[in-house]
Scaffold this motif. Structure first.
Motif, PDB file in Angstrom:
ATOM      1  N   LEU A 142      14.279  12.537  95.006  1.00  6.67           N
ATOM      2  CA  LEU A 142      14.583  13.058  96.353  1.00  6.67           C
ATOM      3  C   LEU A 142      13.302  13.292  97.153  1.00  6.67           C
ATOM      4  CD1 LEU A 142      17.688  15.401  95.845  1.00  6.67           C
ATOM      5  CD2 LEU A 142      17.614  13.009  96.602  1.00  6.67           C
ATOM      6  N   PRO A 143      12.260  13.922  96.562  1.00  7.77           N
ATOM      7  CA  PRO A 143      11.008  14.056  97.340  1.00  7.77           C
ATOM      8  C   PRO A 143      10.459  12.694  97.768  1.00  7.77           C
ATOM      9  CG  PRO A 143      10.953  15.490  95.412  1.00  7.77           C
ATOM     10  CD  PRO A 143      12.199  14.662  95.283  1.00  7.77           C
ATOM     11  N   LYS A 144      10.618  11.680  96.914  1.00 10.36           N
ATOM     12  CA  LYS A 144      10.078  10.364  97.278  1.00 10.36           C
ATOM     13  C   LYS A 144      10.889   9.733  98.422  1.00 10.36           C
ATOM     14  CE  LYS A 144       8.620   5.930  95.498  1.00 10.36           C
ATOM     15  NZ  LYS A 144       8.258   5.099  94.371  1.00 10.36           N
ATOM     16  N   PHE A 145      12.213   9.743  98.305  1.00 11.93           N
ATOM     17  CA  PHE A 145      13.055   9.170  99.374  1.00 11.93           C
ATOM     18  C   PHE A 145      12.850   9.926 100.689  1.00 11.93           C
ATOM     19  CE2 PHE A 145      15.948   7.211  96.122  1.00 11.93           C
ATOM     20  CZ  PHE A 145      16.099   5.960  96.706  1.00 11.93           C
ATOM     21  N   LEU A 146      12.930  11.249 100.626  1.00  8.90           N
ATOM     22  CA  LEU A 146      12.881  12.036 101.866  1.00  8.90           C
ATOM     23  C   LEU A 146      11.483  11.984 102.483  1.00  8.90           C
ATOM     24  CD1 LEU A 146      15.129  15.054 100.809  1.00  8.90           C
ATOM     25  CD2 LEU A 146      15.760  13.081 102.215  1.00  8.90           C
ATOM     26  N   GLY A 147      10.458  11.983 101.632  1.00  5.49           N
ATOM     27  CA  GLY A 147       9.086  11.848 102.135  1.00  5.49           C
ATOM     28  C   GLY A 147       8.921  10.509 102.848  1.00  5.49           C
ATOM     29  N   TYR A 148       9.539   9.483 102.309  1.00 10.38           N
ATOM     30  CA  TYR A 148       9.487   8.160 102.934  1.00 10.38           C
ATOM     31  C   TYR A 148      10.132   8.204 104.328  1.00 10.38           C
ATOM     32  CZ  TYR A 148      10.681   3.297 103.917  1.00 10.38           C
ATOM     33  OH  TYR A 148      10.839   2.086 104.532  1.00 10.38           O
ATOM     34  N   PHE A 149      11.354   8.760 104.409  1.00 11.52           N
ATOM     35  CA  PHE A 149      12.040   8.798 105.711  1.00 11.52           C
ATOM     36  C   PHE A 149      11.280   9.681 106.709  1.00 11.52           C
ATOM     37  CE2 PHE A 149      15.909   7.526 103.162  1.00 11.52           C
ATOM     38  CZ  PHE A 149      16.014   6.265 103.736  1.00 11.52           C
ATOM     39  N   GLU A 150      10.655  10.741 106.205  1.00 11.09           N
ATOM     40  CA  GLU A 150       9.853  11.595 107.090  1.00 11.09           C
ATOM     41  C   GLU A 150       8.700  10.780 107.690  1.00 11.09           C
ATOM     42  OE1 GLU A 150      10.593  14.755 107.861  1.00 11.09           O
ATOM     43  OE2 GLU A 150       8.731  15.359 108.836  1.00 11.09           O
ATOM     44  N   ARG A 151       8.048   9.973 106.866  1.00  9.08           N
ATOM     45  CA  ARG A 151       6.927   9.151 107.368  1.00  9.08           C
ATOM     46  C   ARG A 151       7.422   8.090 108.342  1.00  9.08           C
ATOM     47  NH1 ARG A 151       5.615   9.238 102.113  1.00  9.08           N
ATOM     48  NH2 ARG A 151       6.040   7.015 101.760  1.00  9.08           N
ATOM     49  N   VAL A 152       8.609   7.536 108.058  1.00 11.00           N
ATOM     50  CA  VAL A 152       9.193   6.534 108.964  1.00 11.00           C
ATOM     51  C   VAL A 152       9.360   7.141 110.356  1.00 11.00           C
ATOM     52  CG1 VAL A 152      11.358   5.319 109.481  1.00 11.00           C
ATOM     53  CG2 VAL A 152      10.350   5.145 107.194  1.00 11.00           C
ATOM     54  N   LEU A 153       9.886   8.347 110.420  1.00 10.23           N
ATOM     55  CA  LEU A 153      10.070   9.022 111.714  1.00 10.23           C
ATOM     56  C   LEU A 153       8.723   9.272 112.376  1.00 10.23           C
ATOM     57  CD1 LEU A 153      12.845  11.673 110.843  1.00 10.23           C
ATOM     58  CD2 LEU A 153      13.107   9.603 112.221  1.00 10.23           C
TER      59      LEU A 153
ATOM     60  N   LYS B 167       5.875   7.744 112.056  1.00 13.93           N
ATOM     61  CA  LYS B 167       5.230   6.516 112.556  1.00 13.93           C
ATOM     62  C   LYS B 167       5.926   5.973 113.786  1.00 13.93           C
ATOM     63  CE  LYS B 167       3.274   4.428 108.423  1.00 13.93           C
ATOM     64  NZ  LYS B 167       3.449   3.300 107.510  1.00 13.93           N
ATOM     65  N   ASN B 168       7.195   6.350 113.975  1.00 13.53           N
ATOM     66  CA  ASN B 168       7.944   5.820 115.122  1.00 13.53           C
ATOM     67  C   ASN B 168       8.004   6.836 116.276  1.00 13.53           C
ATOM     68  OD1 ASN B 168       9.457   3.569 116.189  1.00 13.53           O
ATOM     69  ND2 ASN B 168      11.297   4.813 115.996  1.00 13.53           N
ATOM     70  N   GLY B 169       7.100   7.803 116.253  1.00 15.54           N
ATOM     71  CA  GLY B 169       7.032   8.750 117.373  1.00 15.54           C
ATOM     72  C   GLY B 169       7.749  10.061 117.111  1.00 15.54           C
ATOM     73  N   GLY B 170       8.407  10.192 115.959  1.00 20.82           N
ATOM     74  CA  GLY B 170       8.938  11.499 115.547  1.00 20.82           C
ATOM     75  C   GLY B 170      10.425  11.724 115.762  1.00 20.82           C
ATOM     76  N   ARG B 171      11.013  11.001 116.719  1.00 24.34           N
ATOM     77  CA  ARG B 171      12.408  11.345 117.073  1.00 24.34           C
ATOM     78  C   ARG B 171      13.456  10.388 116.534  1.00 24.34           C
ATOM     79  NH1 ARG B 171      13.182  15.204 120.945  1.00 24.34           N
ATOM     80  NH2 ARG B 171      15.081  14.246 121.741  1.00 24.34           N
ATOM     81  N   HIS B 172      13.089   9.145 116.314  1.00 25.19           N
ATOM     82  CA  HIS B 172      14.061   8.145 115.882  1.00 25.19           C
ATOM     83  C   HIS B 172      13.482   7.262 114.780  1.00 25.19           C
ATOM     84  CE1 HIS B 172      16.502   9.322 119.205  1.00 25.19           C
ATOM     85  NE2 HIS B 172      15.546   9.035 120.068  1.00 25.19           N
ATOM     86  N   ALA B 173      14.382   6.767 113.917  1.00 19.17           N
ATOM     87  CA  ALA B 173      13.918   5.888 112.839  1.00 19.17           C
ATOM     88  C   ALA B 173      13.602   4.493 113.364  1.00 19.17           C
ATOM     89  CB  ALA B 173      14.991   5.812 111.750  1.00 19.17           C
ATOM     90  N   VAL B 174      14.344   4.063 114.386  1.00 19.89           N
ATOM     91  CA  VAL B 174      14.198   2.712 114.940  1.00 19.89           C
ATOM     92  C   VAL B 174      14.242   2.807 116.460  1.00 19.89           C
ATOM     93  CG1 VAL B 174      15.203   0.392 115.073  1.00 19.89           C
ATOM     94  CG2 VAL B 174      15.488   1.749 112.990  1.00 19.89           C
TER      95      VAL B 174
ATOM     96  N   LEU C 199       9.679  18.519 105.507  1.00 11.42           N
ATOM     97  CA  LEU C 199      10.571  17.592 106.212  1.00 11.42           C
ATOM     98  C   LEU C 199      10.904  18.026 107.641  1.00 11.42           C
ATOM     99  CD1 LEU C 199      13.100  17.204 103.223  1.00 11.42           C
ATOM    100  CD2 LEU C 199      11.158  15.716 103.751  1.00 11.42           C
ATOM    101  N   PRO C 200       9.894  18.455 108.421  1.00  7.35           N
ATOM    102  CA  PRO C 200      10.225  18.992 109.751  1.00  7.35           C
ATOM    103  C   PRO C 200      10.904  17.962 110.652  1.00  7.35           C
ATOM    104  CG  PRO C 200       7.849  18.616 109.552  1.00  7.35           C
ATOM    105  CD  PRO C 200       8.430  18.461 108.170  1.00  7.35           C
ATOM    106  N   LEU C 201      10.492  16.706 110.583  1.00  2.00           N
ATOM    107  CA  LEU C 201      11.058  15.713 111.505  1.00  2.00           C
ATOM    108  C   LEU C 201      12.491  15.365 111.114  1.00  2.00           C
ATOM    109  CD1 LEU C 201       7.920  13.400 111.930  1.00  2.00           C
ATOM    110  CD2 LEU C 201       8.764  15.179 113.483  1.00  2.00           C
ATOM    111  N   LEU C 202      12.730  15.220 109.817  1.00  2.00           N
ATOM    112  CA  LEU C 202      14.095  14.912 109.359  1.00  2.00           C
ATOM    113  C   LEU C 202      15.051  16.048 109.700  1.00  2.00           C
ATOM    114  CD1 LEU C 202      13.778  13.324 105.800  1.00  2.00           C
ATOM    115  CD2 LEU C 202      14.989  12.359 107.773  1.00  2.00           C
ATOM    116  N   LEU C 203      14.601  17.282 109.520  1.00  2.46           N
ATOM    117  CA  LEU C 203      15.482  18.424 109.787  1.00  2.46           C
ATOM    118  C   LEU C 203      15.738  18.574 111.289  1.00  2.46           C
ATOM    119  CD1 LEU C 203      14.180  20.930 107.085  1.00  2.46           C
ATOM    120  CD2 LEU C 203      16.146  19.396 106.967  1.00  2.46           C
TER     121      LEU C 203
END
Ligand SMILES: N[C@@H](CCC(=O)N[C@@H](CS)C(=O)NCC(=O)O)C(=O)O
Length: 259
Positions: A160-171, A173-180, A213-217
């Motif tokens: 879970l830390p690996k998956f969620l850390g990944y999605f946090e970085r994705v956000l 790198k994309n400006g913080g608000r959206h995955a895509v 996980l501030p951006l995901l939350l």
């Protein structure tokens, strides 16, 4: 809800009673205001029920039969033709629906990015499911509790830390608000469901990870406040998480401290 696209009907087939993978498709329809039928939850008298779903899996007519729910039946009428499509695999369904519902940018690079991320969400779903079914899907949780506890240590401590850390970085790198892209996409809606499901199933683990996980939350909160989704989440159409689904709350699998 708005009338949706004229000449097109969407029917979702998924197990009634659990949010599961079907919920990722429901969130897209609901956010877009696109009417759809949730067939297995409809009464038999209206052509619904689980039997209507399994029948299609066994005898899909000219279409390729789905391996497992969720799947979608699309009927389209144009002036000159009619067509019927049966689309299975959650990520594939969303790949198909994304541009139609305005929930994915249309350029190729963005579509691939969204699909790649959605397939990673599918990987996460599979691992979360397998924690309570580490030996076999056909066995009850009660028959594989010892193995589940062993597997859970790795899920909450490593995966879970690996998956969620990944999605946090994705956000990030994309400006913080959206995955895509620059607007909400079906990936954002699915990430909302991931966070909701994990809070339900692993509240202690999620409390531990929250600071990272501030951006995901924040994304979770923004998605929940989208007007059509807020109305949906408060409606009886929204199914609660439970111990028949993918995100199950078994306190013994959510240790106070990772090993
Ligand atoms: N990779 C598929 C997985 C589909 C799946 O595992 N569906 C579950 C319900 S969530 C099911 O009914 N599985 C039956 C089976 O695997 O035999 C997807 O993402 O749609």
């Amino acid at each position: 809800m708005p009338a949706g696209s004229p000449g097109v009907s969407y029917e979702l087939f998924y197990w009634p009673g659990i949010p599961g993978r079907g919920e990722l498709v429901r969130l897209a329809f609901e956010d877009a205001g696109q009417p759809y039928a949730d067939v297995a939850r409809m009464p038999r008298s209206q052509g619904g029920g689980v039997a209507a779903m399994t029948k299609l899996m066994e005898a899909p007519g000219a279409e390729l039969e789905p391996f497992a729910p969720p799947f979608l039946r699309v009927r389209e009428r144009t002036r000159s033709a009619e067509r019927e499509l049966l689309v299975a695999q959650t990520a594939n369904i969303l790949f198909f629906l994304g541009p139609r519902l305005g929930l994915c940018p249309r350029d190729e690079a963005s579509r691939l990015r969204a699909h790649q991320l959605q397939l990673t969400v599918a990987d996460l779903f599979a691992e979360v499911h397998d924690v309570h079914h580490p030996i076999a899907v056909s066995l009850y949780y009660e028959d594989q509790k010892r193995e589940a506890k062993r597997r859970a240590k790795h899920l909450v401590g490593e995966r879970l830390p690996k998956f969620l850390g990944y999605f946090e970085r994705v956000l990030e790198k994309n400006g913080g608000r959206h995955a895509v892209g620059k607007r909400v996409s079906y990936v954002d809606l699915s990430l909302f469901q991931v966070i909701e499901g994990l809070h339900y199933a692993f509240p202690r683990t999620m409390a531990r990870l929250a600071r990272e996980l501030p951006l995901l939350l924040a994304l979770r909160n923004r998605v929940a406040e989208r007007p059509r989704l807020a109305a949906y989440l408060a409606s009886p159409r929204r199914l609660a998480f439970n111990e028949q689904g993918i995100f199950r709350h078994y306190p013994e699998l959510d240790p106070a401290r990772p090993a």
